[in-house]
Design a protein around this motif. Structure first.
Motif, PDB file in Angstrom:
ATOM      1  N   LEU A 166       1.972   9.468  -5.636  1.00 38.43           N
ATOM      2  CA  LEU A 166       2.323  10.836  -5.244  1.00 38.43           C
ATOM      3  C   LEU A 166       3.488  11.394  -6.051  1.00 38.43           C
ATOM      4  O   LEU A 166       3.614  12.604  -6.207  1.00 38.43           O
ATOM      5  CB  LEU A 166       2.652  10.881  -3.754  1.00 38.43           C
ATOM      6  CG  LEU A 166       1.479  10.624  -2.815  1.00 38.43           C
ATOM      7  CD1 LEU A 166       1.946  10.708  -1.377  1.00 38.43           C
ATOM      8  CD2 LEU A 166       0.345  11.594  -3.071  1.00 38.43           C
ATOM      9  N   VAL A 177       1.072   4.147  -2.868  1.00 32.80           N
ATOM     10  CA  VAL A 177       0.840   5.555  -2.527  1.00 32.80           C
ATOM     11  C   VAL A 177       2.051   6.395  -2.924  1.00 32.80           C
ATOM     12  O   VAL A 177       1.903   7.493  -3.477  1.00 32.80           O
ATOM     13  CB  VAL A 177       0.513   5.697  -1.026  1.00 32.80           C
ATOM     14  CG1 VAL A 177       0.601   7.138  -0.575  1.00 32.80           C
ATOM     15  CG2 VAL A 177      -0.849   5.129  -0.725  1.00 32.80           C
ATOM     16  N   PHE A 229       0.832  -1.207   0.000  1.00 28.52           N
ATOM     17  CA  PHE A 229       0.000   0.000   0.000  1.00 28.52           C
ATOM     18  C   PHE A 229       0.866   1.256   0.000  1.00 28.52           C
ATOM     19  O   PHE A 229       0.618   2.193  -0.770  1.00 28.52           O
ATOM     20  CB  PHE A 229      -0.940  -0.016   1.210  1.00 28.52           C
ATOM     21  CG  PHE A 229      -1.670   1.273   1.419  1.00 28.52           C
ATOM     22  CD1 PHE A 229      -2.729   1.617   0.594  1.00 28.52           C
ATOM     23  CD2 PHE A 229      -1.300   2.135   2.434  1.00 28.52           C
ATOM     24  CE1 PHE A 229      -3.408   2.808   0.775  1.00 28.52           C
ATOM     25  CE2 PHE A 229      -1.964   3.325   2.624  1.00 28.52           C
ATOM     26  CZ  PHE A 229      -3.021   3.665   1.799  1.00 28.52           C
ATOM     27  N   LEU A 230       1.888   1.299   0.845  1.00 30.86           N
ATOM     28  CA  LEU A 230       2.757   2.474   0.895  1.00 30.86           C
ATOM     29  C   LEU A 230       3.559   2.648  -0.393  1.00 30.86           C
ATOM     30  O   LEU A 230       3.799   3.778  -0.830  1.00 30.86           O
ATOM     31  CB  LEU A 230       3.697   2.386   2.094  1.00 30.86           C
ATOM     32  CG  LEU A 230       3.066   2.687   3.448  1.00 30.86           C
ATOM     33  CD1 LEU A 230       4.092   2.562   4.545  1.00 30.86           C
ATOM     34  CD2 LEU A 230       2.430   4.051   3.475  1.00 30.86           C
TER      35      LEU A 230
END
Length: 99
Positions: A61, A57, A53-54
């Motif tokens: 970004l 993300v 997930f990170l």
């Protein structure tokens, strides 16, 4: 008298290689640090999901949107969240065609 070299461009981003800038690297390092600080609070079954997930993300970004390639998606999202929704500004399409 000493002569000083004045840089011609001071607003350029520092590029590490063809694809990544220093700002991108710092953002990804910040997400890695966030992961290391919060991994103890995540259940052990979900460590891989949290890491994936990170990573997703972080990639989202760092991506530069096609509509504004000089800004990152992070900056576009911050502008969208921080703008005053009660104001209106017209878009001059003729000005965009001239540039």
């Amino acid at each position: 008298m000493q002569s000083y070299k004045i840089p011609t461009e001071v607003s350029a981003e520092l590029r590490i290689n063809k694809f990544i800038y220093l700002t991108d690297l710092l953002l990804l390092f910040g997400l890695f640090t966030l992961r290391m600080l919060t991994i103890d609070y995540i259940h052990s079954d979900y460590h891989w999901y949290f890491t994936i997930f990170l990573v997703i993300v972080g990639i989202i970004l760092v991506i530069r949107p096609f509509s504004n390639p000089r800004k990152r998606m992070l900056e576009a999202l911050l502008y969208a969240l921080a703008r005053n929704k009660n104001t209106f500004s017209a878009i001059d399409y003729n000005q965009e065609k001239k540039e």
